[in-house]
Every structure is written in C-alpha cells, then in structure tokens.
Write an enzyme that holds these catalytic residues in place. Sequence first.
Site, PDB file in Angstrom:
ATOM      1  N   HIS A   1     -10.883  -1.223  11.809  1.00  7.70           N
ATOM      2  CA  HIS A   1      -9.794  -2.064  11.313  1.00  7.70           C
ATOM      3  C   HIS A   1      -9.521  -3.050  12.582  1.00  7.70           C
ATOM      4  O   HIS A   1      -8.710  -3.195  13.410  1.00  7.70           O
ATOM      5  CB  HIS A   1      -8.534  -1.273  11.223  1.00  7.70           C
ATOM      6  CG  HIS A   1      -7.334  -1.816  10.557  1.00  7.70           C
ATOM      7  ND1 HIS A   1      -6.253  -1.371  10.648  1.00  7.70           N
ATOM      8  CD2 HIS A   1      -7.267  -3.054   9.652  1.00  7.70           C
ATOM      9  CE1 HIS A   1      -5.461  -2.088   9.917  1.00  7.70           C
ATOM     10  NE2 HIS A   1      -5.931  -3.390   9.343  1.00  7.70           N
TER      11      HIS A   1
ATOM     12  N   ARG B   1       0.975  -1.206  -0.196  1.00  7.05           N
ATOM     13  CA  ARG B   1       0.060  -0.042   0.008  1.00  7.05           C
ATOM     14  C   ARG B   1       0.874   1.325  -0.024  1.00  7.05           C
ATOM     15  O   ARG B   1       2.048   1.288   0.688  1.00  7.05           O
ATOM     16  CB  ARG B   1      -0.874   0.154   1.151  1.00  7.05           C
ATOM     17  CG  ARG B   1      -2.042  -0.886   1.328  1.00  7.05           C
ATOM     18  CD  ARG B   1      -2.977  -0.603   2.366  1.00  7.05           C
ATOM     19  NE  ARG B   1      -2.127  -1.059   3.674  1.00  7.05           N
ATOM     20  CZ  ARG B   1      -1.880  -0.080   4.587  1.00  7.05           C
ATOM     21  NH1 ARG B   1      -2.068   1.283   4.185  1.00  7.05           N
ATOM     22  NH2 ARG B   1      -1.502  -0.437   5.703  1.00  7.05           N
TER      23      ARG B   1
ATOM     24  N   LYS C   1      -9.410  -1.934   1.986  1.00 11.16           N
ATOM     25  CA  LYS C   1      -9.342  -0.607   2.603  1.00 11.16           C
ATOM     26  C   LYS C   1     -10.089   0.319   2.107  1.00 11.16           C
ATOM     27  O   LYS C   1     -10.468   1.280   2.905  1.00 11.16           O
ATOM     28  CB  LYS C   1      -7.677  -0.448   2.443  1.00 11.16           C
ATOM     29  CG  LYS C   1      -6.761  -1.600   3.114  1.00 11.16           C
ATOM     30  CD  LYS C   1      -7.120  -2.019   4.457  1.00 11.16           C
ATOM     31  CE  LYS C   1      -6.040  -2.802   5.013  1.00 11.16           C
ATOM     32  NZ  LYS C   1      -6.548  -3.380   6.518  1.00 11.16           N
TER      33      LYS C   1
ATOM     34  N   TYR D   1      -1.008  -3.874  -7.225  1.00 13.59           N
ATOM     35  CA  TYR D   1      -0.897  -4.659  -5.857  1.00 13.59           C
ATOM     36  C   TYR D   1      -2.300  -4.446  -4.949  1.00 13.59           C
ATOM     37  O   TYR D   1      -2.875  -3.511  -5.006  1.00 13.59           O
ATOM     38  CB  TYR D   1       0.250  -3.922  -5.156  1.00 13.59           C
ATOM     39  CG  TYR D   1       0.096  -4.347  -3.658  1.00 13.59           C
ATOM     40  CD1 TYR D   1       0.804  -5.540  -3.246  1.00 13.59           C
ATOM     41  CD2 TYR D   1      -0.380  -3.773  -2.568  1.00 13.59           C
ATOM     42  CE1 TYR D   1       0.656  -6.228  -1.833  1.00 13.59           C
ATOM     43  CE2 TYR D   1      -0.467  -4.380  -1.440  1.00 13.59           C
ATOM     44  CZ  TYR D   1       0.097  -5.390  -1.084  1.00 13.59           C
ATOM     45  OH  TYR D   1       0.009  -5.923   0.334  1.00 13.59           O
TER      46      TYR D   1
ATOM     47  N   CYS E   1       1.767  -6.730  15.337  1.00 15.96           N
ATOM     48  CA  CYS E   1       1.372  -7.036  16.776  1.00 15.96           C
ATOM     49  C   CYS E   1       0.773  -8.423  16.837  1.00 15.96           C
ATOM     50  O   CYS E   1       0.136  -8.862  17.791  1.00 15.96           O
ATOM     51  CB  CYS E   1       0.552  -5.964  17.255  1.00 15.96           C
ATOM     52  SG  CYS E   1       1.513  -4.450  17.521  1.00 15.96           S
TER      53      CYS E   1
ATOM     54  N   ARG F   1       1.978 -12.019   0.157  1.00 19.07           N
ATOM     55  CA  ARG F   1       0.664 -12.167   0.721  1.00 19.07           C
ATOM     56  C   ARG F   1      -0.085 -13.482  -0.009  1.00 19.07           C
ATOM     57  O   ARG F   1       0.217 -14.008  -1.100  1.00 19.07           O
ATOM     58  CB  ARG F   1      -0.298 -10.952   0.053  1.00 19.07           C
ATOM     59  CG  ARG F   1       0.034  -9.662   0.585  1.00 19.07           C
ATOM     60  CD  ARG F   1      -0.323  -9.626   2.055  1.00 19.07           C
ATOM     61  NE  ARG F   1       0.179  -8.142   2.639  1.00 19.07           N
ATOM     62  CZ  ARG F   1      -0.621  -7.509   3.449  1.00 19.07           C
ATOM     63  NH1 ARG F   1      -2.005  -8.137   3.998  1.00 19.07           N
ATOM     64  NH2 ARG F   1       0.003  -6.251   4.103  1.00 19.07           N
TER      65      ARG F   1
ATOM     66  N   SER G   1       0.067  -2.807  12.757  1.00 26.49           N
ATOM     67  CA  SER G   1       0.804  -3.968  11.928  1.00 26.49           C
ATOM     68  C   SER G   1       1.919  -4.406  12.937  1.00 26.49           C
ATOM     69  O   SER G   1       2.470  -3.864  13.898  1.00 26.49           O
ATOM     70  CB  SER G   1       1.349  -3.483  10.664  1.00 26.49           C
ATOM     71  OG  SER G   1       2.139  -2.444  10.696  1.00 26.49           O
TER      72      SER G   1
ATOM     73  N   ASP H   1      -9.301  -8.931   9.834  1.00 26.35           N
ATOM     74  CA  ASP H   1      -8.803  -7.472   9.630  1.00 26.35           C
ATOM     75  C   ASP H   1      -9.856  -6.559   9.888  1.00 26.35           C
ATOM     76  O   ASP H   1      -9.745  -5.275  10.260  1.00 26.35           O
ATOM     77  CB  ASP H   1      -8.574  -7.631   8.051  1.00 26.35           C
ATOM     78  CG  ASP H   1      -7.645  -6.405   7.696  1.00 26.35           C
ATOM     79  OD1 ASP H   1      -6.594  -6.059   8.733  1.00 26.35           O
ATOM     80  OD2 ASP H   1      -7.664  -5.827   6.608  1.00 26.35           O
TER      81      ASP H   1
END
Length: 600
Positions: free
Chosen positions: A239, A84, A219, A210, A263, A384, A261, A290
Amino acid sequence: MLKVWAARRRAFNMELTKNQAVLDWIDQQVALTKPDQVIWIDGSEAQLEQLRQEACATGEMYKLNQEKLPGCYLHRSDPTDVARVESRTFICCKKQEDAGPTNNWMDPQEMYAKLHKLYDGSMKGRTMYVIPYCMSVVGSPFAKYGIELTDSIYVVLNMAIMTRMGAEVVPYLDENFIKGLHARANLDPEERYIVQFPEDNVIMSINSGYGGNVLQGKKCFALRIASNLGRQEGWLAEHMLILGIQNPQGEVRYVTGAFPSACGKTNLAMLIPPEGYQKNGWKCWCVGDDIAWLRVGADGRLWAVNPEKGFFGVAPGTNAKSNPNALATTHQGTIFTNVALNLEDDTVWWEKLTPNPPQHALDWKGNPWSPDTATGPAAHPNSRFTAPAENCPCISPEFNNPNGVPISAIIFGGRRAKTAPLVYQSRDWQHGVFVGSVMASEKTAAAEGTVGETRRDPMAMLPFCGYHMGDYWQHWLDMEKAIANPPKIFNVNWFRTDDQGNFIWPGFSENLRVVEWILKRCFDEVGARETEIGYLPNVEDINLDGVDVDRETLASLLSVDRDLWREEAKQIRAFYAQFGDKLPQTLEKELEGLEARLQD
Ligand code: OXD
Ligand code: MN
C-alpha cells in the site's frame, strides 16, 4: 442447467474468448445471478460512451459542464454506502490462523454457502458486464489478470479509468485469472460482504456500489489477493506511493512510501518542489499514489510498478494550494462520487476546494445546499474522484514502463505529535521491517475518539494484508535474502507539534528537503548520527534555504525523547502480543534491542 445458461450467454454477447475455463466460470456465475443479458466489455470508447449515455438516462450518473469539465460525470452512491467497510471485509482461507488476528475470517464453504444465497437471482432484470482487466501494464512481467463480473455501469466506467481492461487483456487470461463477482443486490448494509478467497483466487462483493468495495482491482485484488500471490511467488504487494525525484544533474531516483490515511500520501505522491529547488532544476514525478508491486530485478535491486492506471482520490481538502497536480488531474475524463454539484455552473465542489462555497448547490445526497443554511458538509468527507493518471501534470515518463522503476528508499510514515522525529533511517533491512511493523498514527480530532490515541497500522496494510500479519512480516524479512542491493528503509513524521499543538514542520513541498536527505543516505552522500532508534540527520545536513525553519527548530524536530520512546516500546510490546508465536523472532529481537538501547 449450465448448458441452458451457456446458450443464453452466447445468444446475447460477443464472447471475447474461447478459453473454456473462463467461459465455464462465467456460465456458473450467470446461472447463479440470472441476469437478463451478459455483455463483454471490450474497452472501446464507443462501448464506454454508450454506457455513459445509459447511466445518464437512468440517473446513475450526471453529465457535468462539458466545457469546463470535459468527459466528467457525477455519481451519488447510496447514503448508507459511502466508504470501505472493514467490518464486512473477510479473508476466507481454510485455516483461521492463516488469516490472523487482524482480519475477519469465515470458513470458505460456509461463506460460499451464505453468499450463494445472496447472489441467487440478484441480477434478474439487470445486465451482467464481463470486465477482463489487467493490473499493471499488459504483458509486463509484473502483470496479473482478472475478470470482474458486475451489474453496475458505474463499476465498468470506473474500472476503465483505474485499470487496463477490455479486449487487449483477453489473450492473457489463463486458468490462473482472478475471478471476481460483484452484485449491487439491494445495497442492504446488513448483508454487505467484501470477501477474498485467497486459496481460490476469488473475490466476491455484494450489496455495495461504493468504489473501494466494488472496484475489485484495487484493494481486493492489488493488495489482499496480490499480497498472497507475492508471498507465494517471492515479491511484495504494498500500500505504497511511488515517487521519482529528479536532481539538477538530471538523474531520477525513486522512493516508495507507506502512510496511514490522513498523512498526506497523495500530496507526497504528487510533490511539487519548493521554488528554490525548482529554480535549481529539481523535478518530481508521480509513478503511483496508492499501490506498489515490488519485484527483485536481474540487477539485484527492488523494482516497482503501480498496478493501477488511475487515481481514486479523496476530494475534500484537494485544492490549488494543497495539491494542484491532483486537482488538474480531475479536470477531464473523471468520475466524481458523492461531491456537491455546483448549480452556478454545473461543476463540482467540495470542502476546501475554494475559500468561498457556491451559493447554490446540491449536496452529496442531492439535496439543495447553500453555505448560509447548511446543516452538514456539501461533499461527503470520503467523496472521491476517479481520474486517469495520464492527466496528472507530473505523471512519470516511466508510468507505463513494463519493468517498473528501481527503488532506492522505502519510506514509512505516521502522524505523531511528539514521539517520532522528522526522519530517521533504520539500521538495516531487518530493523526497517521492525520500523514498518510498528507504524502508527495518533487520532487527531475529538470526533474520532480520544485525541492522541495511537492506532498501529503495520506498513499501512492493516485492512489490506490478505493473510496473517506475522507471516507477512516474515515474508518481508525473507525478501532480504533475495534482494542483493536492497533499498534503505526510513521513517518520517511531518506532524510533530509544539506545546500549543501547532505543526512545527511546514510539510507539503518542503518535505522534499527531507526526501533529499533520504536519497543522499541511499547513495552514501551524507553522514548521520546513530541514536537508540536509528540514524538521524546531523542538523546541518537538511537544506533550510528558503524555508522559514531555523536550525534550532530543526534540532528539536530531530530529537529523540527517551522517556517517550520507553513508553513507545511498552506499547509495541503490547501490540506484538496479539500475534503470539507468529511474531517473527527477528522482530522480537529488534524490540529487545530497542528496549536495551533505551535502558543504557
Ligand atoms: C484508499 C484507502 O482509498 O486507503 O486508498 O482507503
Ligand atoms: Mn489506499
């Protein structure tokens, strides 16, 4: 001119709708981008299979070993287009102050003019695919509908995994549908734009292929546009993961969790109970990894759905130990992006998948790679998997429930070496909003900047909130009046370290011990001690049976260092300053309260 394009559209496709608002908008985009043909995606397996074959014939996708990975494919994005791009992501509303200091902004007319030049003729020689899609379960009270027009088969095939899409969605498209246009154009990073126009319900992305930039349902729609819709309509687009925890009595209680991110959000979403818990009958169910859409139910509780249908997860680090559920999810019907191709058996590989890398592989750019001669990673660090949620061994039986699941607790988290204790509960909803608004993580590796430097990421929404962050906090505060029986709000930190920098808490499965305490708090089944920062567990109230942590260590994890918190309060004040008079008074008061308690 439009008539010509309408005729052309009709000549090529089997239109799935007679809805004039939809057809007119498509005609305009066709006239602008000038594709050679337009194809409606009906979502049928036959059509998707045809597209897979076409993508393999052109090299856009590679069919993997179908015995080991049935229905799985590999895609490599352009090496300049692998993540992103927050610097190229814009919220374009009329007034800049409505986008706020944490979003890039441009005047909508200026942005439309700029984009129209870039889109003009961008699909010449290409095919435009019309993807009607739905976020959440089709027909559900949560559901929102959109169309993404794209010239990328990769996008079509990913959207087929990530969303409910195709002919079944079309009857639900009305004049309020979310309009999305994506063109790969020439992938020029300098002209890459990911743009949301929340006042028009329009999403436009160009010069990227992407996932996070171009799978617009995720998103762009489910967070940036939906956060605006939620504000107007009285709900929350967040989120957050959604996790169900089944206790030995068979009762399932649900939590949502927001984490920056790195975590362990996906790991928590697919938590496996520690062995002793499993023996006693505990189970965990993943509803979402997510995004959560949260609405107030008729019973006054907050109910959540995962608007997505698949997982777009980070591959490196996923393995049979760290997250066996995620790994199992990727074993069929999955599209891998930018991982390595294992030439030994025509499967995939990424860092930490197995202890021993394959001797013969192609790296994420398609170049020969072997561990002995490697000069870089085999898989891109942000490679991914796009995998159907239904593959997940612990997918919740409620995953497709159109009414969602009732939420008992909201968990915020971050990665803090010293400041935040293992867990604490906010004093009430307002204080909980304060806790979410100051969420933070510390940078971990020198490569990412100064070790220990704190990045604030309110509710993990920094790059995803589609309007002014101050207004967003106010919306959270306002929601309290609508929720008669609100979830309790907590903060967790799995990442406290000792003086040598080692993690003190074992994390992963063992985090269930903390979640168990959280849920007991929600149902008034356990006490707590009040501190300056909120309610903390009494040391004897977290179950340590079967884990190598003693009470003394736990006590240290549950300590509040007043000096560190005074410093934290100072940092919060500096962070809040950028929001000016949009900072809700209530949050200012919460900060003052914290400062005062720390002075006492
Ligand atoms: C994601 C992200 O890809 O948050 O989910 O970046
Ligand atoms: Mn995310």
